[in-house]
Design an enzyme around this catalytic site. Sequence first.
Site, PDB file in Angstrom:
ATOM      1  N   LYS A   1       4.184  18.595 -13.495  1.00  0.00           N
ATOM      2  CA  LYS A   1       4.512  18.964 -12.117  1.00  0.00           C
ATOM      3  C   LYS A   1       5.907  19.590 -12.153  1.00  0.00           C
ATOM      4  CE  LYS A   1       5.519  16.530  -7.780  1.00  0.00           C
ATOM      5  NZ  LYS A   1       4.666  16.198  -6.650  1.00  0.00           N
TER       6      LYS A   1
ATOM      7  N   ARG B   1       4.486   6.716  -0.881  1.00  0.00           N
ATOM      8  CA  ARG B   1       5.743   6.763  -0.134  1.00  0.00           C
ATOM      9  C   ARG B   1       5.669   5.867   1.092  1.00  0.00           C
ATOM     10  NH1 ARG B   1       6.861  13.331  -0.498  1.00  0.00           N
ATOM     11  NH2 ARG B   1       6.235  13.388  -2.676  1.00  0.00           N
TER      12      ARG B   1
ATOM     13  N   GLU C   1      -3.852  14.244  -2.952  1.00  0.00           N
ATOM     14  CA  GLU C   1      -2.871  13.435  -3.693  1.00  0.00           C
ATOM     15  C   GLU C   1      -2.187  12.570  -2.648  1.00  0.00           C
ATOM     16  OE1 GLU C   1       0.054  15.724  -5.963  1.00  0.00           O
ATOM     17  OE2 GLU C   1       1.548  14.182  -5.504  1.00  0.00           O
TER      18      GLU C   1
HETATM   19  C1  3PG Z   1       5.535  16.615  -3.563  1.00  0.00           C
HETATM   20  O1  3PG Z   1       5.728  15.436  -3.829  1.00  0.00           O
HETATM   21  O2  3PG Z   1       4.741  17.288  -4.238  1.00  0.00           O
HETATM   22  C2  3PG Z   1       6.325  17.270  -2.518  1.00  0.00           C
HETATM   23  O3  3PG Z   1       6.933  16.365  -1.674  1.00  0.00           O
HETATM   24  C3  3PG Z   1       5.607  18.289  -1.757  1.00  0.00           C
HETATM   25  O4  3PG Z   1       6.567  19.158  -1.300  1.00  0.00           O
HETATM   26  P1  3PG Z   1       6.417  19.913   0.075  1.00  0.00           P
HETATM   27  O5  3PG Z   1       6.410  18.868   1.151  1.00  0.00           O
HETATM   28  O6  3PG Z   1       7.633  20.816   0.138  1.00  0.00           O
HETATM   29  O7  3PG Z   1       5.141  20.693   0.041  1.00  0.00           O
END
Ligand code: 3PG
Length: 206
Positions: free
Chosen positions: A123, A40, A36
């Site tokens: 999600k 960003r 994914e």
């Molecule tokens: C996401 O967008 O799914 C999160 O930023 C992932 O979170 P993590 O960096 O705590 O795994």
Amino acid sequence: MDICQHRLIPVVVISDPNDAEPLGQALIDGGLPIAEVTFRTPAAAEAISIMSEIDGLTVGAGTVVTPNQVELAVEAGAQFLVSPGLRADVVREAIMDGRPIVPGAVTPSEIMQAQSLGIDTVKFFPANLYGGAAAIRVLSGPFTTMKFIPTGGVSSSNLADYLSLPCVPAVGGSWMVPLGLINGRDFAAITTLCRTAVSLVASLAN
Ligand code: 3PG
């Protein structure tokens, strides 16, 4: 395409498109051929486009927050879309483009709105702050058919709590693809992290 097939979805932040190809290869070598790629960074669409050319790799777009980003992601070759929250116009654009979308939803009202848009998987983000596995278990009471993909604070130390719930087909996270290792171009270490995560999930199934 079942994005939950591996029960793990690596959440990737790529700043340099040159990292896209070796990162995709590292995921494949680690037995986790899915990514994914989050919107960003300005490099996201190009990274998706490069990775979608890699045989055997399923590439989606994450952090998709506007209908325009849905279009950009689909044009770049994203096979699925993930959003941190729920916006009807984003969901509708994805459906129109024929791509599965997993929007974010953490409250009963958001889940009901997602259902009304035809969504069957949300999600659950940030999972660690919205009550973790205990919250998902309780939410699955009224929402018997909804599936949840927790992300945010998921790691090898707590993924079993989530994956033991029947309503959790997969977890997502960046712990398999840390920013420092991508920026440091240590793709071998990423392969090792992916392999470790894949073995851990396999051990849960036994
Ligand atoms: C996401 O967008 O799914 C999160 O930023 C992932 O979170 P993590 O960096 O705590 O795994």
